[in-house]
Scaffold this motif. Structure first.
Motif, short mmCIF file in Angstrom:
data_model
loop_
_atom_site.label_atom_id
_atom_site.label_comp_id
_atom_site.label_asym_id
_atom_site.label_seq_id
_atom_site.Cartn_x
_atom_site.Cartn_y
_atom_site.Cartn_z
N PRO A 148 6.41 73.46 51.89
CA PRO A 148 6.12 72.68 50.69
C PRO A 148 5.55 73.55 49.58
O PRO A 148 4.91 74.56 49.82
CB PRO A 148 5.10 71.65 51.18
CG PRO A 148 4.44 72.32 52.35
CD PRO A 148 5.53 73.14 53.00
N HIS A 149 5.81 73.13 48.36
CA HIS A 149 5.32 73.88 47.20
C HIS A 149 3.81 73.75 47.11
O HIS A 149 3.25 72.66 47.13
CB HIS A 149 5.98 73.34 45.94
CG HIS A 149 5.22 73.70 44.70
ND1 HIS A 149 5.01 75.02 44.33
CD2 HIS A 149 4.62 72.93 43.76
CE1 HIS A 149 4.32 75.03 43.20
NE2 HIS A 149 4.08 73.78 42.84
N VAL A 150 3.19 74.88 47.06
CA VAL A 150 1.74 74.89 46.84
C VAL A 150 1.47 75.77 45.63
O VAL A 150 1.54 77.00 45.72
CB VAL A 150 0.99 75.44 48.08
CG1 VAL A 150 -0.50 75.42 47.81
CG2 VAL A 150 1.33 74.62 49.30
N GLY A 151 1.24 75.19 44.51
CA GLY A 151 1.02 75.97 43.29
C GLY A 151 -0.45 76.30 43.09
O GLY A 151 -1.34 75.65 43.63
N PRO A 152 -0.73 77.33 42.35
CA PRO A 152 -2.12 77.72 42.10
C PRO A 152 -2.83 76.71 41.20
O PRO A 152 -2.25 76.19 40.26
CB PRO A 152 -1.99 79.08 41.42
CG PRO A 152 -0.64 79.06 40.78
CD PRO A 152 0.22 78.21 41.66
N ARG A 188 5.72 82.32 55.64
CA ARG A 188 5.53 81.29 54.62
C ARG A 188 4.08 80.82 54.59
O ARG A 188 3.46 80.67 53.53
CB ARG A 188 6.44 80.11 54.90
CG ARG A 188 7.93 80.38 54.70
CD ARG A 188 8.72 79.22 55.24
NE ARG A 188 10.15 79.39 55.02
CZ ARG A 188 11.08 78.74 55.69
NH1 ARG A 188 10.74 77.87 56.61
NH2 ARG A 188 12.35 78.94 55.43
N SER A 189 3.53 80.56 55.78
CA SER A 189 2.15 80.09 55.87
C SER A 189 1.18 81.12 55.32
O SER A 189 0.23 80.79 54.60
CB SER A 189 1.82 79.76 57.32
OG SER A 189 0.48 79.35 57.46
N ALA A 190 1.44 82.40 55.65
CA ALA A 190 0.55 83.46 55.16
C ALA A 190 0.61 83.56 53.65
O ALA A 190 -0.41 83.81 52.98
CB ALA A 190 0.94 84.79 55.80
N ALA A 191 1.80 83.37 53.07
CA ALA A 191 1.92 83.42 51.61
C ALA A 191 1.10 82.32 50.95
O ALA A 191 0.46 82.53 49.91
CB ALA A 191 3.39 83.31 51.22
N VAL A 192 1.12 81.14 51.56
CA VAL A 192 0.33 80.02 51.01
C VAL A 192 -1.16 80.31 51.14
O VAL A 192 -1.95 80.05 50.23
CB VAL A 192 0.71 78.72 51.74
CG1 VAL A 192 -0.20 77.58 51.28
CG2 VAL A 192 2.16 78.37 51.47
N LYS A 193 -1.54 80.90 52.30
CA LYS A 193 -2.96 81.22 52.51
C LYS A 193 -3.44 82.26 51.50
O LYS A 193 -4.57 82.19 51.00
CB LYS A 193 -3.16 81.74 53.93
CG LYS A 193 -2.87 80.72 55.02
CD LYS A 193 -3.85 79.56 54.98
CE LYS A 193 -3.58 78.60 56.14
NZ LYS A 193 -4.44 77.40 56.07
N MET A 194 -2.60 83.24 51.18
CA MET A 194 -2.97 84.24 50.18
C MET A 194 -3.24 83.58 48.83
O MET A 194 -4.13 83.99 48.09
CB MET A 194 -1.85 85.28 50.05
CG MET A 194 -1.83 86.32 51.16
SD MET A 194 -0.73 87.70 50.80
CE MET A 194 0.86 86.93 51.04
N GLN A 195 -2.45 82.56 48.52
CA GLN A 195 -2.60 81.89 47.23
C GLN A 195 -3.87 81.07 47.16
O GLN A 195 -4.56 81.05 46.13
CB GLN A 195 -1.38 81.01 46.97
CG GLN A 195 -1.48 80.19 45.68
CD GLN A 195 -1.61 81.08 44.46
OE1 GLN A 195 -0.82 81.99 44.27
NE2 GLN A 195 -2.62 80.85 43.65
#
Length: 703
Positions: free
Chosen positions: A689-693, A613-620
């Protein structure tokens, strides 16, 4: 001392290897026999022939004992021939050294046909010995040896394996999950409260109806053994105990047995204590009231009802409670009138041992449901489910909002099972399959099991006195009674659940087979339970005593070494992989072939999920190509780790809609809460948590 029972391992069909530490065995699993300490050499030989299924008149056997001549870091094992009483006594004395619970005797057997003048006789004997040798290396439950009439199971504890539900799984049958019998309770009225509190059933009312996970229950039933009344798991034997019933449901252990031996005019009983005359619709069958009729007659307590009317409604409420949650049967819509005499005087209801009656009923249903041809299960299944949530931490839900208890007297606080009550607000839970639960059970480790979940420091819930008043009786070995049901209770097999050291248990009691073979219609109620009622009244004399505490560092003791050779603890090792995608075993094998590769596979899977999950947020949110590439590598690596310890197909489902593809985090304001199973001593992990672009990043090239 002569009456002491000791275990003896019988090795046959393998090779004797000599190494730097002396002699070891390389071959099939041993058989285990239990004998008296005073056994003679001839008695031992007879026991061996009977266990192995060899005809004594046609078979020679040579017996050697492995004796540990030196201990500690310089351990060395010798082989000592056993040829007479003297050599047997010497081995017993030197091996055990007066500490029965710490050692076992290991014997290696060499068999050969007896020489005979007739060639045919010798050939037959050789065939029989070869058949016995072949059966000792098989993975099934045993085989009928020619002319011997003896069924010799490879696993000594599994004498009923051919008719067990798991045997069908091993032979390629596609076993569907069991159908669970459940019914609705009567509508609650606060005017019932003071009467129900006095009966001791208020804790169950507070818990309320709990939706049963049929897949989880079915997976547990596959591990239940009629021979021992325990679940055979990778970590050892476990079972639902009187402590579990008392703590989770708040039912009394001490008291009169749940029995009643007189035939009655049930029409008169219903008229006297329910206040209505039963019609034809009232009777689902002889001496059993229809639950639908009870709902129709007692669905709503009238305004301004008298105390006598309220008491009639309370008795009807208890009958429906029995027929819907505690003592449900396979009829589907009835409750026995045998309970009426026990609840006629509401002031005496609490004087019965309802905990032992509920446990007897659960054992009976587990034994019946574990049979190979069974399709459904009744009884207090909700108790089994919350027991699994507390002890095994498998499939449990996560609460979103707890309903406050309110201002309640300490005597009427809810039992521990209230934490799983349907009155709370729960996060959305993904439904798991039967094969998923089989896999999770196969991956159980000792450190994952909550051996002492009811420690006051870990429950964080104040319990009413009824939960602990009878703690001195939790480890009795008296039989459990419920009218026509008599079930043996084996706390000596699950001492770790009481926080005590576990030794190799003695053989199961001889009565267990005869008790299971009889049904209600074959038992004259006037005389059947008298013997066992007397034993129940002597329950205080049967309490197990073990002062040594259980420690996680003592897990791999003689008990576990004995256990691994005595039963099937892990299903995946007994399934034949199938190359046919349409094979009934293909789906099951896919899930069961996963072997844990870490100290705690569940915890590793949870950590890998969090990092993904953390990596997905970091990619964004990465501001450079290098950072995005690194986050993507981290994401893929976490997926690989997760796949090593869990089903890799589950990762995308657990991540939900937040990860639409590698390197992109999708807006997910309405995503469902992600469900992970709670681990012992680990706080629940909050959803990512939701992290949107941001608008400035939406046009960036996705990696």
């Amino acid at each position: 001392m002569d009456s002491t029972i000791i275990p003896i391992f019988l090795y046959h069909g393998g090779s004797i290897l000599q190494g730097p530490n002396g002699y070891t065995y390389d071959g099939p699993r041993p058989s285990v026999i239990h004998v008296n300490l005073s056994i003679t050499f001839e008695q031992l030989k007879s026991k061996i022939f009977s266990t192995m299924g060899w005809p004594e008149e046609m078979t020679n056997v040579e017996i050697s004992a492995r004796w540990q001549a030196a201990r500690g870091g310089n351990s060395y094992f010798m082989l000592i021939p056993i040829v007479d009483d003297s050599s047997l006594r010497s081995v017993v004395t030197n091996t055990l050294e007066g500490k029965i619970e710490w050692s076992v005797i290991e014997l290696y057997l060499e068999s050969s046909p007896k020489k005979s003048d007739g060639a045919d006789c010798g050939a037959n004997a050789a065939e029989i010995v070869e058949d016995a040798r072949a059966s000792s290396s098989s993975t099934g439950s045993g085989a009928d040896l020619p002319d011997s009439g003896v069924v010799r199971p490879v696993y000594p504890l599994l004498t009923m394996q051919p008719i067990h539900r798991s045997q069908g799984l091993f032979e390629g049958e596609r076993l569907e999950q069991l159908f669970i019998r459940q019914h609705k309770l009567l509508k609650w009225d606060d005017r019932f409260k003071r009467y129900i509190q006095d009966t001791g059933f208020y804790g169950i009312v507070q818990i309320g109806s709990i939706k049963v996970d049929a897949a989880l229950i079915s997976a547990l039933v596959e591990r239940w053994r009629q021979e021992t009344h325990t679940f055979h798991l990778p970590v050892g034997e476990m079972t639902v105990t009187l402590e579990d019933v008392a703590i989770l449901l708040g039912l009394p252990v001490n008291g009169e047995p749940i029995t009643y031996t007189s035939d009655e005019n049930w029409d008169q009983w219903v008229n006297d204590f329910l206040g209505v005359s039963p019609d034809e619709r009232a009777w689902a069958k002889k001496s059993a009231l229809s639950l639908r009729w009870l709902h129709d007659k007692f669905g709503s307590l009238p305004v301004g009802a008298s105390e006598e009317t309220i008491q009639c409604y309370v008795r009807a409420y208890l009958l429906v409670l029995f027929g819907s949650m505690l003592f449900t049967d396979l009829s589907g819509d009835s409750v026995s009138c045998l309970y009426l005499p026990l609840i006629a005087d509401l002031g005496r209801v609490r004087s019965y041992s309802w905990a032992s009656g509920v446990l007897a009923f659960l054992y009976k249903e587990l034994c019946r449901a574990s049979r190979r041809n069974c399709k459904q299960m009744a009884g207090p299944v909700f108790l089994l489910q919350i027991w699994a949530w507390e002890r095994l931490r498998i499939g449990s839900r996560k609460v979103e909002k707890l309903k406050p208890i309110g201002n309640v007297s300490p005597d009427y606080l809810p039992p521990l099972g209230y934490k799983w009550s349907s009155c709370h607000t729960w996060k959305i839970k993904r439904s798991y399959s039967l094969s998923y639960y089989r896999n999770k059970i196969d991956m159980l480790k000792d450190e994952n099991v909550a051996w002492k979940p009811y420690d006051t420091r870990s429950t964080q819930q104040v319990l009413p006195p009824i939960c602990t008043n009878d703690s001195g009786l939790w480890m009795i070995t008296a039989p459990l009674l419920h009218f026509w049901i008599v079930e043996t209770y084996h706390p000596e097999r699950v001492m770790r659940q009481f926080g005590r050291y576990q030794t190799v248990p003695p053989p199961t009691r001889a009565t267990i087979g005869s008790l299971h073979s009889l049904e209600k219609k074959a038992r004259p109620r006037e005389n059947w339970t008298s013997k066992y009622v007397d034993e129940w009244y002597r329950r205080n004399d049967t309490i197990m005593r073990e002062e040594r505490a259980y420690d996680l560092t003592m897990y791999d003791t003689v008990y576990m070494k004995w256990y691994r050779n005595a039963t099937i603890g892990c299903f995946s090792k007994h399934l034949t992989p199938s190359t046919d995608p349409d094979s009934p075993l293909s789906d099951t094998q896919e899930h069961l072939s996963v072997e844990p590769k870490s100290r705690s596979s569940s915890r590793v899977a949870e950590m890998a999920l969090d990092l993904a999950r953390s990596a997905a947020v970091k990619m964004q949110n990465a501001t450079s190509k290098e950072c995005r590439l690194f986050a993507q590598e981290m994401f893929e690596g976490c997926k690989g780790i997760f796949g090593e310890v869990d089903d890799p197909c589950r990762l995308d489902a657990l991540l939900g809609e937040q990860v639409a593809g590698p390197g992109f985090v999708q807006a997910a304001d309405s995503a469902e809460p992600i469900e992970t199973e709670p681990q012992a001593g680990v706080e629940p992990t909050p959803s990512c948590p939701h992290v949107g672009p941001s608008p400035s990043k939406r046009r960036r090239k996705r990696i």
